[in-house]
Motif scaffolding. Structure first.
Motif, PDB file in Angstrom:
ATOM      1  N   LEU A 576       0.832  -1.202   0.000  1.00 20.50           N
ATOM      2  CA  LEU A 576       0.000   0.000   0.000  1.00 20.50           C
ATOM      3  C   LEU A 576       0.871   1.259   0.000  1.00 20.50           C
ATOM      4  CD1 LEU A 576      -2.714  -1.078   2.631  1.00 20.50           C
ATOM      5  CD2 LEU A 576      -2.819  -1.245   0.123  1.00 20.50           C
ATOM      6  N   ILE A 577       1.963   1.214   0.726  1.00 18.31           N
ATOM      7  CA  ILE A 577       2.886   2.360   0.756  1.00 18.31           C
ATOM      8  C   ILE A 577       3.588   2.493  -0.591  1.00 18.31           C
ATOM      9  CG2 ILE A 577       4.948   3.310   1.861  1.00 18.31           C
ATOM     10  CD1 ILE A 577       4.090   1.831   4.424  1.00 18.31           C
ATOM     11  N   ARG A 578       4.015   1.375  -1.164  1.00 21.36           N
ATOM     12  CA  ARG A 578       4.730   1.401  -2.450  1.00 21.36           C
ATOM     13  C   ARG A 578       3.823   1.877  -3.590  1.00 21.36           C
ATOM     14  NH1 ARG A 578       9.939  -0.061  -4.081  1.00 21.36           N
ATOM     15  NH2 ARG A 578       9.204  -1.833  -5.323  1.00 21.36           N
ATOM     16  N   ALA A 579       2.526   1.635  -3.433  1.00 18.69           N
ATOM     17  CA  ALA A 579       1.599   2.116  -4.460  1.00 18.69           C
ATOM     18  C   ALA A 579       1.618   3.633  -4.537  1.00 18.69           C
ATOM     19  CB  ALA A 579       0.185   1.607  -4.170  1.00 18.69           C
ATOM     20  N   GLU A 580       1.861   4.288  -3.405  1.00 20.49           N
ATOM     21  CA  GLU A 580       1.914   5.751  -3.354  1.00 20.49           C
ATOM     22  C   GLU A 580       3.332   6.259  -3.583  1.00 20.49           C
ATOM     23  OE1 GLU A 580      -0.036   9.384  -3.001  1.00 20.49           O
ATOM     24  OE2 GLU A 580      -0.919   7.379  -2.889  1.00 20.49           O
ATOM     25  N   TYR A 581       4.312   5.533  -3.052  1.00 18.20           N
ATOM     26  CA  TYR A 581       5.726   5.921  -3.171  1.00 18.20           C
ATOM     27  C   TYR A 581       6.521   4.704  -3.650  1.00 18.20           C
ATOM     28  CZ  TYR A 581       4.706  10.243  -0.655  1.00 18.20           C
ATOM     29  OH  TYR A 581       4.199  11.472  -0.292  1.00 18.20           O
ATOM     30  N   PRO A 582       6.694   4.534  -4.919  1.00 17.74           N
ATOM     31  CA  PRO A 582       7.402   3.357  -5.444  1.00 17.74           C
ATOM     32  C   PRO A 582       8.848   3.250  -4.956  1.00 17.74           C
ATOM     33  CG  PRO A 582       6.168   4.461  -7.180  1.00 17.74           C
ATOM     34  CD  PRO A 582       6.130   5.377  -5.990  1.00 17.74           C
ATOM     35  N   ASP A 583       9.446   4.372  -4.549  1.00  9.51           N
ATOM     36  CA  ASP A 583      10.833   4.330  -4.081  1.00  9.51           C
ATOM     37  C   ASP A 583      10.942   4.059  -2.582  1.00  9.51           C
ATOM     38  OD1 ASP A 583       9.719   6.737  -3.301  1.00  9.51           O
ATOM     39  OD2 ASP A 583      11.623   7.846  -3.467  1.00  9.51           O
ATOM     40  N   ALA A 584       9.825   3.795  -1.916  1.00  7.17           N
ATOM     41  CA  ALA A 584       9.861   3.527  -0.465  1.00  7.17           C
ATOM     42  C   ALA A 584      10.688   2.277  -0.177  1.00  7.17           C
ATOM     43  CB  ALA A 584       8.442   3.348   0.072  1.00  7.17           C
ATOM     44  N   LYS A 585      11.385   2.292   0.926  1.00 10.48           N
ATOM     45  CA  LYS A 585      12.191   1.125   1.294  1.00 10.48           C
ATOM     46  C   LYS A 585      12.153   0.916   2.805  1.00 10.48           C
ATOM     47  CE  LYS A 585      16.620   3.644   1.361  1.00 10.48           C
ATOM     48  NZ  LYS A 585      17.984   3.686   0.793  1.00 10.48           N
ATOM     49  N   ILE A 586      12.430  -0.320   3.212  1.00  8.00           N
ATOM     50  CA  ILE A 586      12.391  -0.712   4.616  1.00  8.00           C
ATOM     51  C   ILE A 586      13.690  -1.444   4.962  1.00  8.00           C
ATOM     52  CG2 ILE A 586      11.034  -2.753   3.917  1.00  8.00           C
ATOM     53  CD1 ILE A 586      11.013  -1.223   7.433  1.00  8.00           C
ATOM     54  N   GLU A 675      -4.800   1.677   7.615  1.00  7.42           N
ATOM     55  CA  GLU A 675      -4.539   2.809   8.503  1.00  7.42           C
ATOM     56  C   GLU A 675      -3.040   2.962   8.751  1.00  7.42           C
ATOM     57  OE1 GLU A 675      -5.381   6.094  10.988  1.00  7.42           O
ATOM     58  OE2 GLU A 675      -6.432   5.097   9.348  1.00  7.42           O
ATOM     59  N   PHE A 676      -2.345   1.833   8.897  1.00  5.45           N
ATOM     60  CA  PHE A 676      -0.895   1.893   9.131  1.00  5.45           C
ATOM     61  C   PHE A 676      -0.202   2.528   7.927  1.00  5.45           C
ATOM     62  CE2 PHE A 676       3.332   0.718  10.271  1.00  5.45           C
ATOM     63  CZ  PHE A 676       3.320   0.436  11.632  1.00  5.45           C
TER      64      PHE A 676
END
Length: 726
Positions: A576-586, A675-676
């Protein structure tokens, strides 16, 4: 100061021994400046001992007896004929240090209730293993009494006097009035051995004290006098006989005595295939004729007892007054992992408390190591610990569980036989005032040392039955899975309650953990002590700036809730986060990631680091610290570490439980995947909100969780515990 003292030396054919020892005794008597009498009681010697002493040491008073009356009665005669109020009994094979009398006499001056003060004993032959020290200890062990001479520590010497189980008749001082009031050494134990243990036990039952005085030093030529009369095997039979007589004559507690009567025949049978069996049978045969005499004397003494057998043999309460006034303690921490910073919050908690307490106490650590990589971590503890002992953990697959009533992890993963052996040796040594077990897994090992009558404490970092109960209540399980979890919950709850009942005090990290146990057993002695964080360590400058759209989670992944949290995040939240920010990383940081978790590492958006030397650079580079825990109890040190680095945190309600967490003020709480993800994206977009949450979290840990205050509170828990009855 007592008005006078006498040194009574019992001798039988010990002319050569007296020639070695008497000069040192004369020097010691002169050193006191009190005119101390020296009396040699000669037990019918045939080697001209009497003439030798009279000719060579004219200031020594000699009392020749017409025959050998044995150790007990010979000393009784000496005490009755001594002129001093305090009588120091010495074997003829003792050489004493010049200042050995003063500490003994000062002990009686300080405590009018004192019955006896024992000397510290060394062997004259320095090459011999030190079998006796004078620091004595006895305990009840499944129907018999075990007798020990314990190690003498520097802390013992600092304290001057330490309560002990008995004062040896060969190197101790006695209050003459109390000695004679008790009738002295009983003829029951004639000709020798155990009569001093018996006399001290009767005195302690009356409420009188027996102490060890390490500053009073003597040197013993071990069994030089007894071996003149007895062969080694005969000596062992005599000691075993007298140990039986001691129990029969002194133990009046019905349950303890019944246990002895039931277990002793079984013990003899168990030895039937060994050489010990013959000695046991001979000892029993010689003791039986005195059984009824022992029980009669037991009944007469019982009426005068101020203390019970359980207090003296089965608990540590007889030492409570001493420990209550001890400002400096000797503490052994028993840990499942090496206490260290930067691996997981439990390790950091142990490290901080151990390091903090070591400033004012003697702290030792007995810990498992996982691999050779842990060895350097042991070195980090040594600058401030008295002793550090590491044991390679491995598995304990031979640990019995006949009825399948134990959970897998504590017995099979943490019950290493070598750890059990070392733990028992360390506690039996007498080096420690209390033992603190960390985690339920190590608390399981306390069963083997409870009988040693040392205060034991356990920190239960999280109540594991709560984890299982949370899993049962969560969605996504079939009926069969829920029934399986219900069975596991019952097994774990029963195990946790049973282990918890072994301890004198339990430390929980949250109110919820305390309540989870006390709702089943309200009398459990549980106190709550939240964990802390080293604010200075985590807030130090010099780390890289945060990277856009980056997240971090830190944990120890053999702990299932951490592994579950990351697999849950990667499967349901991260997309869900990557759908908004494809460059997100963990970045998934910490030791022992599971094979499944390692398989999710791609080196780009998902980075699984494994163990790292310092977690702070990874935290510093993250824009958001996430804690998506679905399971777990205890308190989350990882959130406090993030707060100390002023990181904005998104966490579940379970993760924030037990903390002074306020949604929207010092962190954001989210309990569903959508929500997270929304809250993480919100922080990516709102730099001001991220900064405000970080600053508020920092103020929270400074006010409530900084380690110096937490260590002080932990120390106060010890003193409150030792000064209270429960």
């Amino acid at each position: 100061m007592p008005s006078s003292c006498s040194v009574v030396i019992l001798n039988w054919n010990g002319r050569d021994l007296l020639a070695q020892g008497l000069p040192s005794v004369l020097d010691a008597a002169a050193e006191t400046g009190e005119g101390c009498e020296i009396l040699v009681v000669d037990n019918g010697s045939t080697d001209d001992s009497v003439g030798f002493v009279r000719d060579s040491f004219p200031s020594v008073r000699v009392l020749p007896l017409d025959k050998n009356y044995g150790f007990g009665e010979g000393n009784n005669i000496g005490v009755r004929n001594a002129s001093g109020d305090i009588v120091v009994l010495l074997n003829s094979d003792m050489v004493v240090e010049k200042h050995f009398l003063r500490p003994l006499l000062d002990a009686f001056e300080a405590d009018a209730n004192l019955f006896a003060a024992a000397c510290q004993i060394f062997f004259q032959d320095e090459g011999k293993r030190r079998e006796e020290t004078g620091k004595t200890f006895s305990y009840w062990d499944h129907g018999v009494i075990q007798y020990l001479h314990q190690d003498v520590t520097s802390l013992d010497c600092d304290r001057n006097y330490v309560p002990v189980s008995w004062a040896g008749g060969g190197a101790s001082a006695f209050d003459k009035g109390k000695f004679l009031h008790l009738g002295g050494f009983r003829s029951l134990f004639s000709p020798a051995y155990v009569e001093d243990t018996d006399l001290s036990y009767r005195a302690r039952k009356r409420g009188w004290g027996v102490v060890f005085t390490p500053a009073s030093v003597v040197y013993h030529k071990h069994r030089a006098s007894s071996t003149k009369r007895y062969q080694e095997e005969e000596l062992e039979v005599l000691i075993r006989r007298n140990q039986l007589l001691f129990i029969w004559a002194n133990v009046s507690d019905r349950k303890l005595f019944a246990e002895h009567l039931l277990t002793h025949p079984l013990r003899v049978l168990r030895h039937s295939m060994k050489d010990l069996a013959l000695l046991d049978w001979r000892a029993l045969r010689r003791a039986l004729p005195s059984y009824f005499r022992c029980r009669r004397e037991n009944r007469s003494d019982r009426k005068l007892a101020a203390r019970g057998d359980r207090e003296l043999l089965s608990t540590w309460s007889w030492r409570r007054t001493f420990l209550r006034h001890a400002e400096k303690l000797s503490i052994l921490f028993v840990c499942p992992y090496v206490p260290t910073l930067g691996v997981h919050a439990g390790g950091a908690r142990m490290f901080q408390i151990i390091r903090g307490l070591s400033a004012t106490h003697d702290v030792s650590v007995l810990t498992y190591t996982e691999t050779a990589r842990d060895e350097p971590l042991l070195e980090d503890l040594k600058p401030f610990c008295t002793r550090v002992i590491g044991v390679r953990r491995g598995q304990s697959l031979n640990e019995p569980d006949w009825f399948h009533v134990k959970p897998h992890s504590p017995p099979k993963e943490f019950a290493n036989p070598e750890m059990k052996r070392i733990l028992t040796e360390e506690v039996r040594s007498g080096r420690y005032d209390l033992i603190q077990f960390e985690y339920l897994e190590m608390g399981y090992l306390a069963r083997g040392i409870r009988k040693l009558n040392v205060p034991i404490i356990m920190t239960n970092h999280e109540v594991q039955s709560r984890n299982i109960l949370q899993s049962i209540r969560s969605s996504g399980h079939s009926l069969i899975e829920k029934l399986q979890l219900l069975y596991e919950w019952m097994i774990m709850l029963n195990f946790e309650l049973r282990v918890s009942n072994w301890f004198d005090m339990l430390i929980a990290l949250t109110d919820a953990d305390r309540d989870a146990l006390q709702q089943y057993v309200p009398r459990l002695p549980i106190v709550v002590h939240n964990t802390g964080v080293d604010v200075a360590y985590f807030s130090s400058p010099g780390y890289p700036a945060s990277e856009c759209h980056s997240m971090v989670f830190v944990g120890y992944y053999r702990h299932f809730p951490n592994d579950d949290a990351m697999r849950y995040f990667l499967s349901e939240i991260f997309p869900l986060i990557r759908a908004e920010y494809p460059d997100a990383k963990i970045s998934i940081v910490g030791a022992e990631p599971t094979t499944a978790l390692r398989g999710l590492h791609d080196g780009n958006s998902v980075i699984v680091t494994g163990r790292v030397g310092d977690i702070r650079p990874y935290m510093a580079r993250s824009a958001v610290y996430i804690v998506p825990l679905r399971l777990g109890a205890g308190i989350r040190g990882k959130i406090m570490e993030a707060w100390a680095m002023k990181k904005p945190v998104v966490a579940t309600s379970i993760a924030a439980s037990g903390l002074k967490a306020e949604d929207g003020k010092n962190l954001l709480i989210a309990d569903t995947p959508a929500e997270f993800a929304r809250q993480v994206i919100r922080l990516f977009r709102d730099a001001d909100l991220s900064r405000c949450l970080g600053e508020s979290g920092f103020q929270t840990v400074v006010r409530h969780y900084d380690w110096p205050a937490q260590v002080k509170y932990h120390e106060e828990l010890y003193h409150h515990f030792l000064r209270s009855e429960r």
